[in-house]
Design a protein around this motif. Structure first.
Motif, PDB file in Angstrom:
ATOM      1  N   ASP A  82       0.829  -1.213   0.000  1.00  0.00           N
ATOM      2  CA  ASP A  82       0.000   0.000   0.000  1.00  0.00           C
ATOM      3  C   ASP A  82       0.856   1.253   0.000  1.00  0.00           C
ATOM      4  OD1 ASP A  82      -2.330  -1.513  -0.002  1.00  0.00           O
ATOM      5  OD2 ASP A  82      -2.545  -1.460   2.180  1.00  0.00           O
ATOM      6  N   GLU A  83       2.012   1.198   0.656  1.00  0.00           N
ATOM      7  CA  GLU A  83       2.922   2.336   0.686  1.00  0.00           C
ATOM      8  C   GLU A  83       3.356   2.736  -0.720  1.00  0.00           C
ATOM      9  OE1 GLU A  83       5.899   5.136   2.210  1.00  0.00           O
ATOM     10  OE2 GLU A  83       4.000   4.340   2.954  1.00  0.00           O
ATOM     11  N   VAL A  84       3.638   1.738  -1.556  1.00  0.00           N
ATOM     12  CA  VAL A  84       4.110   2.010  -2.910  1.00  0.00           C
ATOM     13  C   VAL A  84       2.954   2.252  -3.875  1.00  0.00           C
ATOM     14  CG1 VAL A  84       5.412   1.058  -4.867  1.00  0.00           C
ATOM     15  CG2 VAL A  84       6.252   0.752  -2.519  1.00  0.00           C
ATOM     16  N   ALA A  85       1.884   1.486  -3.741  1.00  0.00           N
ATOM     17  CA  ALA A  85       0.724   1.692  -4.616  1.00  0.00           C
ATOM     18  C   ALA A  85       0.155   3.107  -4.451  1.00  0.00           C
ATOM     19  CB  ALA A  85      -0.347   0.653  -4.319  1.00  0.00           C
ATOM     20  N   SER A  86       0.243   3.644  -3.228  1.00  0.00           N
ATOM     21  CA  SER A  86      -0.278   4.986  -2.960  1.00  0.00           C
ATOM     22  C   SER A  86       0.641   6.082  -3.456  1.00  0.00           C
ATOM     23  CB  SER A  86      -0.480   5.166  -1.450  1.00  0.00           C
ATOM     24  OG  SER A  86       0.770   5.213  -0.779  1.00  0.00           O
ATOM     25  N   GLY A  87       1.911   5.730  -3.724  1.00  0.00           N
ATOM     26  CA  GLY A  87       2.870   6.720  -4.177  1.00  0.00           C
ATOM     27  C   GLY A  87       3.671   7.351  -3.055  1.00  0.00           C
ATOM     28  N   ASN A  88       3.434   6.941  -1.812  1.00  0.00           N
ATOM     29  CA  ASN A  88       4.211   7.491  -0.700  1.00  0.00           C
ATOM     30  C   ASN A  88       5.686   7.111  -0.808  1.00  0.00           C
ATOM     31  OD1 ASN A  88       2.022   8.751   0.520  1.00  0.00           O
ATOM     32  ND2 ASN A  88       1.510   6.958   1.759  1.00  0.00           N
ATOM     33  N   SER A  89       5.961   5.918  -1.302  1.00  0.00           N
ATOM     34  CA  SER A  89       7.316   5.474  -1.638  1.00  0.00           C
ATOM     35  C   SER A  89       7.282   4.999  -3.078  1.00  0.00           C
ATOM     36  CB  SER A  89       7.782   4.352  -0.710  1.00  0.00           C
ATOM     37  OG  SER A  89       7.924   4.822   0.620  1.00  0.00           O
ATOM     38  N   GLN A  90       8.451   4.882  -3.676  1.00  0.00           N
ATOM     39  CA  GLN A  90       8.497   4.553  -5.103  1.00  0.00           C
ATOM     40  C   GLN A  90       8.643   3.060  -5.394  1.00  0.00           C
ATOM     41  OE1 GLN A  90      10.335   7.541  -3.932  1.00  0.00           O
ATOM     42  NE2 GLN A  90       8.265   8.267  -4.428  1.00  0.00           N
ATOM     43  N   ALA A  91       9.168   2.290  -4.445  1.00  0.00           N
ATOM     44  CA  ALA A  91       9.382   0.864  -4.732  1.00  0.00           C
ATOM     45  C   ALA A  91       9.427   0.043  -3.447  1.00  0.00           C
ATOM     46  CB  ALA A  91      10.683   0.664  -5.513  1.00  0.00           C
ATOM     47  N   TYR A  92       9.088  -1.231  -3.583  1.00  0.00           N
ATOM     48  CA  TYR A  92       9.258  -2.185  -2.479  1.00  0.00           C
ATOM     49  C   TYR A  92      10.080  -3.364  -2.973  1.00  0.00           C
ATOM     50  CZ  TYR A  92       5.407  -4.972  -4.574  1.00  0.00           C
ATOM     51  OH  TYR A  92       4.607  -5.703  -5.431  1.00  0.00           O
ATOM     52  N   ILE A  93      10.732  -4.029  -2.031  1.00  0.00           N
ATOM     53  CA  ILE A  93      11.406  -5.300  -2.299  1.00  0.00           C
ATOM     54  C   ILE A  93      10.733  -6.325  -1.402  1.00  0.00           C
ATOM     55  CG2 ILE A  93      13.570  -6.589  -2.243  1.00  0.00           C
ATOM     56  CD1 ILE A  93      15.037  -3.912  -2.577  1.00  0.00           C
ATOM     57  N   ALA A  94      10.133  -7.335  -2.021  1.00  0.00           N
ATOM     58  CA  ALA A  94       9.296  -8.272  -1.260  1.00  0.00           C
ATOM     59  C   ALA A  94       9.099  -9.552  -2.048  1.00  0.00           C
ATOM     60  CB  ALA A  94       7.935  -7.627  -0.957  1.00  0.00           C
TER      61      ALA A  94
END
Length: 363
Positions: A82-94
């Motif tokens: 959700d952090e990345v989908a919302s645009g608050n951060s640009q990428a996740y590693i998961a």
């Protein structure tokens, strides 16, 4: 004379290569915030994520300024999506199978029960149409994902008792995410999905009776052996696949072709490196687990494998019933699995089995 011409040409080539990297001051660098589902300095997975984040900035010569946050430093591990989908951060590693609650097809882009090995999955993603399907699933949530890591065929898990029949699984509390968790649920296991940093405390406290994680190299540092001495070899739940570098799609589409190429190159490099590192170290750390910690290595018998196979067939049918897109992904995945698996059996599997027999290599 020819040597002077060659050196002059080499110098010009080097200059052209330098010009290919934009000259960007620190104040004009593109900011990229990456969140991870792994704790900082976490052996194996966490270190790989940190290595990738650093490599993107290095390859871009500072044109992309990376701010990396491990699990819990900016958001919780399972809040990364959700952090990345919302645009608050640009990428996740998961591991994208963490998001099966969003869409079950995400599981295919990490690993699924009785699915592809890492080399087969790589072939599907890169050359078999898998990336286009991944783009379609991720795109529904405003994301763009690339493969950025792999750990090979994972261990069946840590148990506080031997598993000698399907009945031995009933009533167990086990940490196991993704569709593999759904399979175990059908066999009577009470399953939970916990971030890596929370598994040990739950196992030691007795909140769970069993867990899967990765394999000997990664697992050694988790100290699961303090609560569960039975360690099962290759499991059905995660035979191979990859980890995800999931980016906010709008942000990604705003990048230049050069910036996209830098990120893709870094992801490809780390995807290979993490897999190769795991292969290189698994044997050493399996020996350490046995010799230093008294871990007892076991393998599931055919009765257990067969029960898992029957449960997996039900899980796939339920997954397909979710949506047309889930059916589309499963159709393609299963078809390619059988195509690749047939060739693998004829060549790699035949060779490895015969090589090990001739050389006396045993488990």
């Amino acid at each position: 004379m020819e040597r002077r011409k060659f050196l002059k040409g080499a110098a010009l080539g080097a200059g052209a290569a330098a010009l290919a990297t934009p000259a960007v001051s620190a104040s004009h660098a593109k900011e990229m915030t990456i969140v991870s589902t792994w704790p900082r300095d976490f052996p194996g997975l966490g270190i790989s994520a940190q290595r990738l984040a650093a490599r993107i900035e290095e390859l871009s010569n500072g044109a992309i300024k990376v701010n990396y946050f491990a699990a819990g430093e900016r958001v919780g591990a399972f809040d990364s999506f959700d952090e990345v989908a919302s645009g608050n951060s640009q990428a996740y590693i998961a591991a994208d199978y963490y998001w099966v609650g969003k869409h079950p097809a995400f599981a295919y882009f990490t690993s699924v029960p009785f699915g592809m090995t890492t080399v087969e999955w790589n072939a599907w993603i890169k050359f078999g149409g898998g990336q286009a399907l991944w783009d379609e699933v991720s795109g529904e949530f405003g994301l763009k994902a690339l493969a950025c890591g792999a750990t090979g065929t994972q261990a069946g898990g840590w148990f506080n008792k031997e598993i000698e029949s399907p009945e031995d699984l009933k009533g167990l509390k086990m940490r196991i995410p993704g569709l593999g968790g759904n399979v175990m649920s059908k066999l009577g296991v009470s399953t939970v999905s916990l971030p890596g940093g929370q598994i040990y405390e739950n196992l030691v406290s007795g909140a769970i009776d069993a867990t899967e994680w990765v394999g000997p190299y990664n697992d050694y540092f988790m100290k699961f052996y303090e609560a569960a001495k039975y360690y099962y070899t290759g499991g059905m739940h995660e035979p191979g696949g990859g980890l995800a570098f999931g980016m906010n799609k709008s942000w990604y589409e705003g990048l230049s072709d050069w910036e996209k190429a830098v990120i893709e190159a870094a992801c490809n490099e780390e995807h290979a490196a993490q897999f190769e590192e795991t292969v290189a170290l698994n044997g050493e750390y399996l020996t350490k687990l046995v010799d230093e910690q008294g871990v007892q290595v076991r393998a599931f018998n055919d009765d257990v494998w067969d029960a898992m196979g029957e449960a997996a067939a039900e899980v796939f049918e339920e997954t397909r019933a979710h949506s047309d897109l889930a059916t589309k992904v499963d159709d393609d995945f299963q078809a390619k699995l059988r195509e690749y698996g047939s060739a693998m059996a004829a060549f790699e599997v035949t060779y490895v089995n015969q090589r090990n027999r001739v050389l006396g290599i045993t488990e």
